[in-house]
Design a protein around this motif. Structure first.
Motif, PDB file in Angstrom:
ATOM      1  N   ARG A 107       0.820  -1.209   0.000  1.00 57.52           N
ATOM      2  CA  ARG A 107       0.000   0.000   0.000  1.00 57.52           C
ATOM      3  C   ARG A 107       0.857   1.264   0.000  1.00 57.52           C
ATOM      4  NH1 ARG A 107      -4.371  -2.355   4.336  1.00 57.52           N
ATOM      5  NH2 ARG A 107      -5.462  -3.678   2.843  1.00 57.52           N
ATOM      6  N   LEU A 108       1.934   1.258   0.777  1.00 60.39           N
ATOM      7  CA  LEU A 108       2.840   2.408   0.782  1.00 60.39           C
ATOM      8  C   LEU A 108       3.491   2.591  -0.583  1.00 60.39           C
ATOM      9  CD1 LEU A 108       4.564   2.078   4.248  1.00 60.39           C
ATOM     10  CD2 LEU A 108       3.434   4.143   3.386  1.00 60.39           C
ATOM     11  N   MET A 109       3.952   1.479  -1.165  1.00 59.75           N
ATOM     12  CA  MET A 109       4.584   1.552  -2.476  1.00 59.75           C
ATOM     13  C   MET A 109       3.594   2.111  -3.501  1.00 59.75           C
ATOM     14  SD  MET A 109       6.538  -1.396  -4.678  1.00 59.75           S
ATOM     15  CE  MET A 109       5.074  -2.427  -4.806  1.00 59.75           C
ATOM     16  N   HIS A 110       2.373   1.619  -3.472  1.00 59.98           N
ATOM     17  CA  HIS A 110       1.368   2.079  -4.425  1.00 59.98           C
ATOM     18  C   HIS A 110       1.016   3.548  -4.203  1.00 59.98           C
ATOM     19  CE1 HIS A 110      -1.726   1.682  -7.437  1.00 59.98           C
ATOM     20  NE2 HIS A 110      -2.522   2.364  -6.640  1.00 59.98           N
ATOM     21  N   PHE A 111       0.991   3.987  -2.961  1.00 66.31           N
ATOM     22  CA  PHE A 111       0.716   5.393  -2.675  1.00 66.31           C
ATOM     23  C   PHE A 111       1.707   6.286  -3.413  1.00 66.31           C
ATOM     24  CE2 PHE A 111       0.937   9.378  -0.417  1.00 66.31           C
ATOM     25  CZ  PHE A 111      -0.355   9.638   0.001  1.00 66.31           C
ATOM     26  N   GLY A 112       2.980   5.878  -3.404  1.00 64.83           N
ATOM     27  CA  GLY A 112       4.014   6.711  -4.018  1.00 64.83           C
ATOM     28  C   GLY A 112       4.172   6.544  -5.507  1.00 64.83           C
ATOM     29  N   ILE A 113       4.381   5.315  -5.961  1.00 63.51           N
ATOM     30  CA  ILE A 113       4.700   5.123  -7.376  1.00 63.51           C
ATOM     31  C   ILE A 113       3.537   4.544  -8.163  1.00 63.51           C
ATOM     32  CG2 ILE A 113       7.163   4.957  -6.923  1.00 63.51           C
ATOM     33  CD1 ILE A 113       6.916   1.918  -7.406  1.00 63.51           C
ATOM     34  N   GLN A 114       2.450   4.258  -7.454  1.00 66.27           N
ATOM     35  CA  GLN A 114       1.248   3.686  -8.060  1.00 66.27           C
ATOM     36  C   GLN A 114       1.638   2.443  -8.854  1.00 66.27           C
ATOM     37  OE1 GLN A 114      -0.500   7.087  -9.978  1.00 66.27           O
ATOM     38  NE2 GLN A 114      -0.761   8.135  -8.039  1.00 66.27           N
ATOM     39  N   ASP A 115       1.132   2.295 -10.056  1.00 63.38           N
ATOM     40  CA  ASP A 115       1.429   1.117 -10.861  1.00 63.38           C
ATOM     41  C   ASP A 115       2.322   1.488 -12.043  1.00 63.38           C
ATOM     42  OD1 ASP A 115       1.207  -1.656 -11.193  1.00 63.38           O
ATOM     43  OD2 ASP A 115      -0.376  -1.428 -12.694  1.00 63.38           O
ATOM     44  N   ARG A 116       3.112   2.541 -11.861  1.00 67.38           N
ATOM     45  CA  ARG A 116       3.937   3.064 -12.950  1.00 67.38           C
ATOM     46  C   ARG A 116       5.261   2.311 -13.076  1.00 67.38           C
ATOM     47  NH1 ARG A 116       3.984   9.278 -11.301  1.00 67.38           N
ATOM     48  NH2 ARG A 116       4.256   8.298  -9.287  1.00 67.38           N
ATOM     49  N   SER A 117       5.894   2.486 -14.222  1.00 65.83           N
ATOM     50  CA  SER A 117       7.253   1.985 -14.407  1.00 65.83           C
ATOM     51  C   SER A 117       8.156   2.689 -13.412  1.00 65.83           C
ATOM     52  CB  SER A 117       7.747   2.269 -15.828  1.00 65.83           C
ATOM     53  OG  SER A 117       6.974   1.585 -16.782  1.00 65.83           O
ATOM     54  N   ALA A 118       9.103   1.953 -12.855  1.00 68.08           N
ATOM     55  CA  ALA A 118      10.000   2.531 -11.853  1.00 68.08           C
ATOM     56  C   ALA A 118      11.237   1.653 -11.720  1.00 68.08           C
ATOM     57  CB  ALA A 118       9.284   2.643 -10.500  1.00 68.08           C
ATOM     58  N   LEU A 119      12.219   2.184 -11.028  1.00 67.72           N
ATOM     59  CA  LEU A 119      13.398   1.404 -10.670  1.00 67.72           C
ATOM     60  C   LEU A 119      13.650   1.568  -9.187  1.00 67.72           C
ATOM     61  CD1 LEU A 119      16.152   3.360 -10.235  1.00 67.72           C
ATOM     62  CD2 LEU A 119      15.837   3.629 -12.678  1.00 67.72           C
ATOM     63  N   LEU A 120      14.501   0.710  -8.648  1.00 70.52           N
ATOM     64  CA  LEU A 120      14.912   0.795  -7.254  1.00 70.52           C
ATOM     65  C   LEU A 120      16.218   0.033  -7.084  1.00 70.52           C
ATOM     66  CD1 LEU A 120      14.313  -2.157  -5.650  1.00 70.52           C
ATOM     67  CD2 LEU A 120      11.977  -1.422  -6.135  1.00 70.52           C
ATOM     68  N   TRP A 121      16.882   0.296  -5.991  1.00 69.98           N
ATOM     69  CA  TRP A 121      18.090  -0.429  -5.604  1.00 69.98           C
ATOM     70  C   TRP A 121      17.783  -1.200  -4.333  1.00 69.98           C
ATOM     71  CZ3 TRP A 121      22.475  -0.669  -8.477  1.00 69.98           C
ATOM     72  CH2 TRP A 121      22.606   0.251  -9.510  1.00 69.98           C
ATOM     73  N   VAL A 122      18.278  -2.429  -4.251  1.00 71.36           N
ATOM     74  CA  VAL A 122      18.058  -3.279  -3.081  1.00 71.36           C
ATOM     75  C   VAL A 122      19.364  -4.007  -2.772  1.00 71.36           C
ATOM     76  CG1 VAL A 122      17.193  -5.232  -4.460  1.00 71.36           C
ATOM     77  CG2 VAL A 122      16.518  -5.022  -2.064  1.00 71.36           C
ATOM     78  N   PHE A 123      19.644  -4.206  -1.487  1.00 68.45           N
ATOM     79  CA  PHE A 123      20.839  -4.962  -1.130  1.00 68.45           C
ATOM     80  C   PHE A 123      20.724  -6.358  -1.716  1.00 68.45           C
ATOM     81  CE2 PHE A 123      21.026  -1.936   2.579  1.00 68.45           C
ATOM     82  CZ  PHE A 123      22.134  -1.251   2.104  1.00 68.45           C
ATOM     83  N   GLU A 124      21.768  -6.785  -2.381  1.00 65.54           N
ATOM     84  CA  GLU A 124      21.753  -8.051  -3.100  1.00 65.54           C
ATOM     85  C   GLU A 124      21.372  -9.231  -2.202  1.00 65.54           C
ATOM     86  OE1 GLU A 124      24.418  -9.699  -6.694  1.00 65.54           O
ATOM     87  OE2 GLU A 124      25.556  -9.124  -4.904  1.00 65.54           O
ATOM     88  N   GLU A 125      21.815  -9.216  -0.965  1.00 62.39           N
ATOM     89  CA  GLU A 125      21.540 -10.339  -0.068  1.00 62.39           C
ATOM     90  C   GLU A 125      20.254 -10.174   0.743  1.00 62.39           C
ATOM     91  OE1 GLU A 125      24.864 -11.796   2.148  1.00 62.39           O
ATOM     92  OE2 GLU A 125      26.248 -11.389   0.491  1.00 62.39           O
ATOM     93  N   ASN A 126      19.479  -9.139   0.454  1.00 63.09           N
ATOM     94  CA  ASN A 126      18.212  -8.925   1.158  1.00 63.09           C
ATOM     95  C   ASN A 126      17.121  -9.726   0.437  1.00 63.09           C
ATOM     96  OD1 ASN A 126      15.952  -8.035   2.513  1.00 63.09           O
ATOM     97  ND2 ASN A 126      16.583  -5.892   2.520  1.00 63.09           N
ATOM     98  N   VAL A 127      17.096 -11.014   0.711  1.00 69.50           N
ATOM     99  CA  VAL A 127      16.224 -11.945   0.000  1.00 69.50           C
ATOM    100  C   VAL A 127      14.758 -11.603   0.196  1.00 69.50           C
ATOM    101  CG1 VAL A 127      15.568 -14.380  -0.229  1.00 69.50           C
ATOM    102  CG2 VAL A 127      17.970 -13.750   0.103  1.00 69.50           C
ATOM    103  N   ARG A 128      14.362 -11.269   1.398  1.00 68.80           N
ATOM    104  CA  ARG A 128      12.950 -10.952   1.653  1.00 68.80           C
ATOM    105  C   ARG A 128      12.491  -9.766   0.811  1.00 68.80           C
ATOM    106  NH1 ARG A 128       9.325 -11.541   6.562  1.00 68.80           N
ATOM    107  NH2 ARG A 128       7.579 -10.179   6.063  1.00 68.80           N
ATOM    108  N   ALA A 129      13.286  -8.710   0.780  1.00 65.26           N
ATOM    109  CA  ALA A 129      12.924  -7.526  -0.004  1.00 65.26           C
ATOM    110  C   ALA A 129      12.901  -7.857  -1.498  1.00 65.26           C
ATOM    111  CB  ALA A 129      13.903  -6.387   0.262  1.00 65.26           C
ATOM    112  N   ARG A 130      13.873  -8.610  -1.970  1.00 69.14           N
ATOM    113  CA  ARG A 130      13.901  -8.970  -3.386  1.00 69.14           C
ATOM    114  C   ARG A 130      12.655  -9.765  -3.774  1.00 69.14           C
ATOM    115  NH1 ARG A 130      19.700 -11.125  -5.118  1.00 69.14           N
ATOM    116  NH2 ARG A 130      18.480 -11.418  -7.022  1.00 69.14           N
ATOM    117  N   ARG A 131      12.250 -10.692  -2.931  1.00 69.18           N
ATOM    118  CA  ARG A 131      11.028 -11.465  -3.218  1.00 69.18           C
ATOM    119  C   ARG A 131       9.808 -10.549  -3.268  1.00 69.18           C
ATOM    120  NH1 ARG A 131      12.653 -16.257   0.348  1.00 69.18           N
ATOM    121  NH2 ARG A 131      11.916 -14.888   1.961  1.00 69.18           N
TER     122      ARG A 131
END
Length: 168
Positions: free
Chosen positions: A112-136
């Motif tokens: 819900r927070l993600m959708h509030f900000g970027i809605q359903d638009r094309s976007a990019l982000l950076w995530v720590f490579e070993e942060n498996v939960r966030a990547r999923r």
């Protein structure tokens, strides 16, 4: 940004953050980093970034408009924060931060927070490579690795770039 400045969700309120919210966001982010990254980021980095430093950065970001942010509030307690900004890269929108309290993980608040900000638009982000939960989580929302990785200059930890293409 969402059409409404305030979006009620169950007993929560998600709203745009203002410069006066900088201290609350900074305190929340400090706690969130310590909880989420204790096994991913060197301890000295977690220890060296104080709430006061983060507060200054958040106040500047929000006041200048360089970044927008949303806060999820349970009463007066911050239970989630997301931020986003324009970027010079295609697709022009970057999800910069997304954190929820551990007790709120799995409730749909992050989505819900993600959708509030970027809605359903094309976007990019950076995530720590070993942060498996966030990547999923991000992959569940159609973000895919684009093959670019870098060492985060602040932490010395590898991160990868994910993209979501909504061009059709």
């Amino acid at each position: 940004m969402c059409d409404d400045d305030y979006v009620p969700i169950d007993d929560l309120l998600i709203r745009l953050a203002l410069p006066d919210d900088a201290h609350a966001i900074a305190a929340f982010q400090t706690t969130a980093w310590n909880e989420a990254y204790e096994s991913l980021i060197p301890e000295e980095h977690l220890d060296e970034t104080a709430t006061a430093q983060r507060e200054y950065r958040w106040r500047d970001r929000l006041a200048s408009g360089v970044r927008e942010a949303a806060m999820a509030l349970d009463g007066t307690e911050v239970v989630g924060v997301a931020s986003w900004s324009s970027t010079g890269e295609n697709p022009g929108l970057e999800l910069k931060t997304l954190y929820v309290r551990p007790s709120w993980k799995g409730t749909g608040l992050a989505r819900r927070l993600m959708h509030f900000g970027i809605q359903d638009r094309s976007a990019l982000l950076w995530v720590f490579e070993e942060n498996v939960r966030a990547r999923r989580f991000y992959e569940k929302h159609d973000f895919k690795p684009d093959g670019v990785r870098q060492i985060d200059p602040g932490t010395g930890v590898w991160e990868i770039r994910l993209r979501r293409d909504r061009s059709g």
